[in-house]
Design an enzyme around this catalytic site. Structure first.
Site, PDB file in Angstrom:
ATOM      1  N   ARG A  15      14.337 -12.796 -29.010  1.00  0.00           N
ATOM      2  CA  ARG A  15      14.699 -11.865 -30.095  1.00  0.00           C
ATOM      3  C   ARG A  15      14.852 -10.418 -29.634  1.00  0.00           C
ATOM      4  O   ARG A  15      15.356  -9.581 -30.377  1.00  0.00           O
ATOM      5  CB  ARG A  15      13.667 -11.965 -31.229  1.00  0.00           C
ATOM      6  CG  ARG A  15      13.899 -13.199 -32.099  1.00  0.00           C
ATOM      7  CD  ARG A  15      13.210 -13.048 -33.423  1.00  0.00           C
ATOM      8  NE  ARG A  15      11.783 -13.342 -33.329  1.00  0.00           N
ATOM      9  CZ  ARG A  15      10.856 -12.781 -34.111  1.00  0.00           C
ATOM     10  NH1 ARG A  15      11.204 -11.888 -35.030  1.00  0.00           N
ATOM     11  NH2 ARG A  15       9.586 -13.105 -33.962  1.00  0.00           N
ATOM     12  N   GLY A  82       4.570 -24.680 -23.361  1.00  0.00           N
ATOM     13  CA  GLY A  82       3.561 -24.295 -24.356  1.00  0.00           C
ATOM     14  C   GLY A  82       2.424 -23.486 -23.757  1.00  0.00           C
ATOM     15  O   GLY A  82       2.281 -23.382 -22.541  1.00  0.00           O
ATOM     16  N   THR A  83       1.611 -22.914 -24.662  1.00  0.00           N
ATOM     17  CA  THR A  83       0.548 -22.001 -24.224  1.00  0.00           C
ATOM     18  C   THR A  83      -0.541 -22.731 -23.416  1.00  0.00           C
ATOM     19  O   THR A  83      -1.116 -22.157 -22.489  1.00  0.00           O
ATOM     20  CB  THR A  83      -0.099 -21.288 -25.420  1.00  0.00           C
ATOM     21  OG1 THR A  83      -0.513 -22.283 -26.373  1.00  0.00           O
ATOM     22  CG2 THR A  83       0.869 -20.334 -26.094  1.00  0.00           C
ATOM     23  N   GLU A 155      -1.573 -25.380 -35.824  1.00  0.00           N
ATOM     24  CA  GLU A 155      -0.349 -24.576 -35.712  1.00  0.00           C
ATOM     25  C   GLU A 155       0.444 -24.631 -37.017  1.00  0.00           C
ATOM     26  O   GLU A 155       0.483 -25.668 -37.696  1.00  0.00           O
ATOM     27  CB  GLU A 155       0.498 -25.086 -34.539  1.00  0.00           C
ATOM     28  CG  GLU A 155      -0.116 -24.769 -33.186  1.00  0.00           C
ATOM     29  CD  GLU A 155      -0.443 -23.298 -33.002  1.00  0.00           C
ATOM     30  OE1 GLU A 155       0.441 -22.455 -33.235  1.00  0.00           O
ATOM     31  OE2 GLU A 155      -1.594 -22.978 -32.653  1.00  0.00           O
ATOM     32  N   ALA A 385      20.492  38.485 -13.966  1.00  0.00           N
ATOM     33  CA  ALA A 385      21.263  37.448 -14.652  1.00  0.00           C
ATOM     34  C   ALA A 385      22.338  36.887 -13.729  1.00  0.00           C
ATOM     35  O   ALA A 385      23.004  37.632 -13.015  1.00  0.00           O
ATOM     36  CB  ALA A 385      21.906  38.030 -15.905  1.00  0.00           C
ATOM     37  N   ASN A 391      20.532  27.586  -1.399  1.00  0.00           N
ATOM     38  CA  ASN A 391      19.447  27.045  -0.573  1.00  0.00           C
ATOM     39  C   ASN A 391      19.878  25.849   0.253  1.00  0.00           C
ATOM     40  O   ASN A 391      19.136  25.374   1.088  1.00  0.00           O
ATOM     41  CB  ASN A 391      18.257  26.658  -1.458  1.00  0.00           C
ATOM     42  CG  ASN A 391      18.637  25.634  -2.511  1.00  0.00           C
ATOM     43  OD1 ASN A 391      19.711  25.728  -3.112  1.00  0.00           O
ATOM     44  ND2 ASN A 391      17.785  24.676  -2.752  1.00  0.00           N
ATOM     45  N   TYR A 392      21.081  25.363   0.020  1.00  0.00           N
ATOM     46  CA  TYR A 392      21.494  24.089   0.619  1.00  0.00           C
ATOM     47  C   TYR A 392      22.807  24.296   1.354  1.00  0.00           C
ATOM     48  O   TYR A 392      23.801  24.747   0.769  1.00  0.00           O
ATOM     49  CB  TYR A 392      21.650  23.065  -0.509  1.00  0.00           C
ATOM     50  CG  TYR A 392      21.998  21.668  -0.063  1.00  0.00           C
ATOM     51  CD1 TYR A 392      21.215  20.998   0.878  1.00  0.00           C
ATOM     52  CD2 TYR A 392      23.092  21.008  -0.604  1.00  0.00           C
ATOM     53  CE1 TYR A 392      21.530  19.706   1.263  1.00  0.00           C
ATOM     54  CE2 TYR A 392      23.418  19.716  -0.224  1.00  0.00           C
ATOM     55  CZ  TYR A 392      22.633  19.066   0.716  1.00  0.00           C
ATOM     56  OH  TYR A 392      22.945  17.794   1.098  1.00  0.00           O
ATOM     57  N   SER A 410      22.572  41.617 -11.022  1.00  0.00           N
ATOM     58  CA  SER A 410      23.197  40.451 -11.644  1.00  0.00           C
ATOM     59  C   SER A 410      24.195  39.799 -10.701  1.00  0.00           C
ATOM     60  O   SER A 410      24.818  40.466  -9.870  1.00  0.00           O
ATOM     61  CB  SER A 410      23.934  40.873 -12.914  1.00  0.00           C
ATOM     62  OG  SER A 410      23.002  41.375 -13.840  1.00  0.00           O
ATOM     63  N   ARG A 445      29.543  43.580  -1.172  1.00  0.00           N
ATOM     64  CA  ARG A 445      30.684  43.146  -1.984  1.00  0.00           C
ATOM     65  C   ARG A 445      31.844  44.097  -1.709  1.00  0.00           C
ATOM     66  O   ARG A 445      31.660  45.170  -1.124  1.00  0.00           O
ATOM     67  CB  ARG A 445      30.349  43.161  -3.474  1.00  0.00           C
ATOM     68  CG  ARG A 445      29.875  44.489  -4.008  1.00  0.00           C
ATOM     69  CD  ARG A 445      29.888  44.491  -5.525  1.00  0.00           C
ATOM     70  NE  ARG A 445      28.709  45.062  -6.155  1.00  0.00           N
ATOM     71  CZ  ARG A 445      28.558  46.353  -6.479  1.00  0.00           C
ATOM     72  NH1 ARG A 445      29.496  47.222  -6.187  1.00  0.00           N
ATOM     73  NH2 ARG A 445      27.470  46.758  -7.068  1.00  0.00           N
TER      74      ARG A 445
HETATM   75  C1  UD1 Z   1       0.499 -18.819 -30.525  1.00  0.00           C
HETATM   76  C2  UD1 Z   1      -0.670 -19.692 -30.964  1.00  0.00           C
HETATM   77  C3  UD1 Z   1      -0.912 -19.443 -32.467  1.00  0.00           C
HETATM   78  C4  UD1 Z   1      -1.181 -17.985 -32.710  1.00  0.00           C
HETATM   79  C5  UD1 Z   1      -0.038 -17.139 -32.170  1.00  0.00           C
HETATM   80  C6  UD1 Z   1      -0.361 -15.685 -32.282  1.00  0.00           C
HETATM   81  C7  UD1 Z   1      -0.557 -21.656 -29.590  1.00  0.00           C
HETATM   82  C8  UD1 Z   1      -0.140 -23.067 -29.512  1.00  0.00           C
HETATM   83  N1  UD1 Z   1      -0.337 -21.059 -30.742  1.00  0.00           N
HETATM   84  O1  UD1 Z   1       1.636 -19.165 -31.245  1.00  0.00           O
HETATM   85  O2  UD1 Z   1      -2.017 -20.206 -32.887  1.00  0.00           O
HETATM   86  O3  UD1 Z   1      -1.363 -17.756 -34.100  1.00  0.00           O
HETATM   87  O4  UD1 Z   1       0.184 -17.443 -30.776  1.00  0.00           O
HETATM   88  O5  UD1 Z   1       0.733 -14.920 -31.886  1.00  0.00           O
HETATM   89  O6  UD1 Z   1      -1.101 -21.112 -28.651  1.00  0.00           O
HETATM   90  N2  UD1 Z   1       3.898 -18.422 -23.511  1.00  0.00           N
HETATM   91  C9  UD1 Z   1       3.979 -18.760 -22.188  1.00  0.00           C
HETATM   92  N3  UD1 Z   1       4.356 -20.016 -21.865  1.00  0.00           N
HETATM   93  C10 UD1 Z   1       4.674 -20.938 -22.795  1.00  0.00           C
HETATM   94  C11 UD1 Z   1       4.604 -20.576 -24.150  1.00  0.00           C
HETATM   95  C12 UD1 Z   1       4.203 -19.303 -24.498  1.00  0.00           C
HETATM   96  O7  UD1 Z   1       3.664 -17.960 -21.302  1.00  0.00           O
HETATM   97  O8  UD1 Z   1       5.022 -22.056 -22.413  1.00  0.00           O
HETATM   98  C13 UD1 Z   1       3.465 -17.063 -23.852  1.00  0.00           C
HETATM   99  C14 UD1 Z   1       4.496 -16.264 -24.589  1.00  0.00           C
HETATM  100  O9  UD1 Z   1       5.292 -15.533 -23.694  1.00  0.00           O
HETATM  101  C15 UD1 Z   1       3.648 -15.363 -25.440  1.00  0.00           C
HETATM  102  C16 UD1 Z   1       2.391 -16.185 -25.692  1.00  0.00           C
HETATM  103  O10 UD1 Z   1       2.365 -17.183 -24.722  1.00  0.00           O
HETATM  104  O11 UD1 Z   1       3.260 -14.194 -24.760  1.00  0.00           O
HETATM  105  C17 UD1 Z   1       2.360 -16.805 -27.070  1.00  0.00           C
HETATM  106  O12 UD1 Z   1       3.515 -17.599 -27.232  1.00  0.00           O
HETATM  107  P1  UD1 Z   1       4.264 -17.661 -28.634  1.00  0.00           P
HETATM  108  O13 UD1 Z   1       5.343 -18.640 -28.531  1.00  0.00           O
HETATM  109  O14 UD1 Z   1       4.580 -16.310 -29.104  1.00  0.00           O
HETATM  110  O15 UD1 Z   1       3.073 -18.162 -29.544  1.00  0.00           O
HETATM  111  P2  UD1 Z   1       3.076 -19.359 -30.553  1.00  0.00           P
HETATM  112  O16 UD1 Z   1       3.100 -20.641 -29.812  1.00  0.00           O
HETATM  113  O17 UD1 Z   1       4.091 -19.117 -31.561  1.00  0.00           O
END
Ligand code: UD1
Ligand code: CA
Length: 465
Positions: A15, A82-83, A155, A385, A391-392, A410, A445
């Site tokens: 985004r 995923g996280t 989630e 003024a 210098n260069y 001036s 001059r």
């Molecule tokens: C996550 C949490 C959610 C929480 C929310 C708060 C999980 C599954 N969910 O949501 O409970 O309310 O954050 O903002 O953890 N990232 C990685 N690798 C990945 C996925 C994400 O590094 O594979 C990083 C992203 O860059 C970001 C952060 O983890 O900095 C969170 O990821 P984002 O997708 O924003 O969070 P959600 O999964 O939506």
């Protein structure tokens, strides 16, 4: 107790619609991720492990350059599943004991106290979550409780309509005993709506293991807000600037308008400092007592002594050499002070005057349309003024020395290297390429001449029609 910090920063930041990795976008002049890392440093973390993915190389280079002393480590997450999968990548870097604090690279304003409270709540043996009550918790993981006891995080996309009514959301920050974390991460699955490995699934695992789960609420919404879009970035920037402005005003600094104030670095102020609207401070700036800064100035890496007045639209950039402005000096409007400008007390620099790598002693003045580069200027010199130091020579830079009480007329060109002796006067319009003796008038001059027999040309008479 050993503290390690894991920062998730692999996400694309779609985004932002930017070629730059999201966590490198600046807030108050520093990348988002740098704010998070600096907080980790303040917590005394043994290791700061950042999970990178999109733009990994750039993120790593920028952070290592910005924080060369910090115990930084980077691990790549490719692809991003995923996280939970993100934190799994950090496992080889983590020790067997201690506490791991998990943060988001795009949540820049978490306060040290809040993070410390989370670490204290963990106490090396509990799972501590930072949560927040939200007016609109859409998108957030919901905290499921039985009475007070936390049971799990669900989630948003996986939650039932009933669970979606819960206002308490997970902020994305937690402190976990490292040994437990490693064990739980090894057991994560991805059987959910998004097919991702959710870090938040470890909460239910802790409950099943009989490990206590505690939820601490964030002090303010601002400190848990993340950046996903330019709009959110600007919103956080204004919130942060407002906090800085309020802290300065509480210390006695008079800001004409706290909503038109920007500090991208560190500002130290004495007593009775006045700052007009639209001033931007960058790097490290120190203002002495009774300094006054006019509207629309940009001031970076400079020290301004007591009573100095910086008139509007002045640009000061000390870069790495710094700029020093002496007590009671008057600068601007429309002045430009560049690196190595060292101005003594009561120096006057007027409009459209540029000073670079030059010292000016007490009471020296350059009031209009002038350039001083690589010059040493004595006390009470009056620099006319339109005069410049040449210098260069196209290859090398040379110094100009102007001794005390010199008067430069001036529109002079002083071709360096050159010395103008004390008390000398240089006639207006002179191009001076040899040193001038003290106490004398030097003029270089063409002689003025008047030609009495000269007549203006006239147009030929038009031939009759
Ligand atoms: C996550 C949490 C959610 C929480 C929310 C708060 C999980 C599954 N969910 O949501 O409970 O309310 O954050 O903002 O953890 N990232 C990685 N690798 C990945 C996925 C994400 O590094 O594979 C990083 C992203 O860059 C970001 C952060 O983890 O900095 C969170 O990821 P984002 O997708 O924003 O969070 P959600 O999964 O939506
Ligand atoms: Ca997401």
């Amino acid at each position: 107790m050993v503290l390690d910090v894991v920062i998730m920063a692999a996400g694309k930041g779609t985004r932002m619609k930017s070629a730059r990795p999201k966590v490198l976008h600046p807030l108050a002049g520093r990348p988002l991720l740098q704010h998070v890392l600096e907080m980790g440093i303040r917590l005394g973390a043994a290791r700061l492990i950042t999970i990178t993915g999109h733009g990994a190389e750039q993120v790593e280079t920028v952070m290592r350059t910005a924080l060369p002393e910090a115990p930084l480590a980077f691990v790549r997450q490719e692809p991003q599943l995923g996280t939970g999968h993100a934190v799994q990548q950090a496992v080889p870097e983590l020790p067997e004991t201690g506490t791991t604090l998990i943060l988001n690279g795009d949540v820049p304003l978490v306060r040290v106290q809040t993070a410390q409270a989370l670490i204290d709540a963990c106490a090396g043996e509990r799972l501590a979550l930072l949560t927040v009550d939200l007016a609109d918790p859409t998108g957030y993981g919901r905290i499921l409780r039985d009475g007070e006891a936390v049971l799990a995080i669900k989630e948003h996309k996986d939650a039932t309509p009933e669970q979606r009514l819960i206002r308490e959301g997970y902020t994305g920050m937690m402190a976990v005993p490292t040994a437990h974390l490693k064990r739980w991460l090894a057991n994560l699955g991805n059987d959910n709506v998004q097919g991702e490995y959710y870090l938040t699934d470890i909460v239910a695992m802790a409950v099943a293991d009989g490990v206590p789960v505690v939820a601490t609420k964030a002090g303010s919404e601002t400190e848990v807000l993340g950046v996903n879009s330019p709009l959110q970035l600007a919103d956080l920037e204004r919130r942060f600037q407002r906090q800085q402005a309020e802290a300065l005003m509480e210390a006695g600094v008079r800001l004409a308008d706290p909503t038109r104030f920007d500090l991208r670095g560190d500002l130290t102020c004495g007593r009775d400092v006045d700052i007009d609207v639209n001033v931007i401070f960058e790097g490290t700036v120190t203002l002495g007592d009774e300094v006054s800064i006019g509207a629309n100035c940009v001031i970076r890496n400079a020290t301004i002594a007591a009573g100095a007045v910086i008139h509007p639209f002045t640009h000061i950039d000390g870069e790495s050499l710094g700029v020093d402005i002496g007590a009671g000096a008057l600068i601007g409007p429309f002045a430009r002070l560049r690196p190595g400008a060292k101005l003594g007390a009561e120096v006057h620099i007027g409009n459209f005057v540029e000073v670079k790598n030059s010292t000016m002693a007490r009471g020296a003045k350059a009031n209009h349309l002038a350039y001083l580069g690589d010059a040493t200027v004595g006390e009470r010199v009056n620099y006319g003024a339109g005069s410049i130091t040449a210098n260069y020579d196209g290859a090398n830079k040379h110094r100009t020395t102007i001794e005390a009480d010199v008067h430069i007329g001036s529109n002079c060109v002083l071709v360096a290297p050159i010395t103008i002796g004390a008390g000398a006067t240089i006639g207006a319009g002179s191009t001076v390429s040899k040193s001038a003796p003290a106490g004398q008038l030097t003029v270089a001059r063409g002689q003025q001449a008047s030609i009495s027999t000269w007549t203006r040309p006239t147009k030929p008479a038009k031939s009759g029609a």
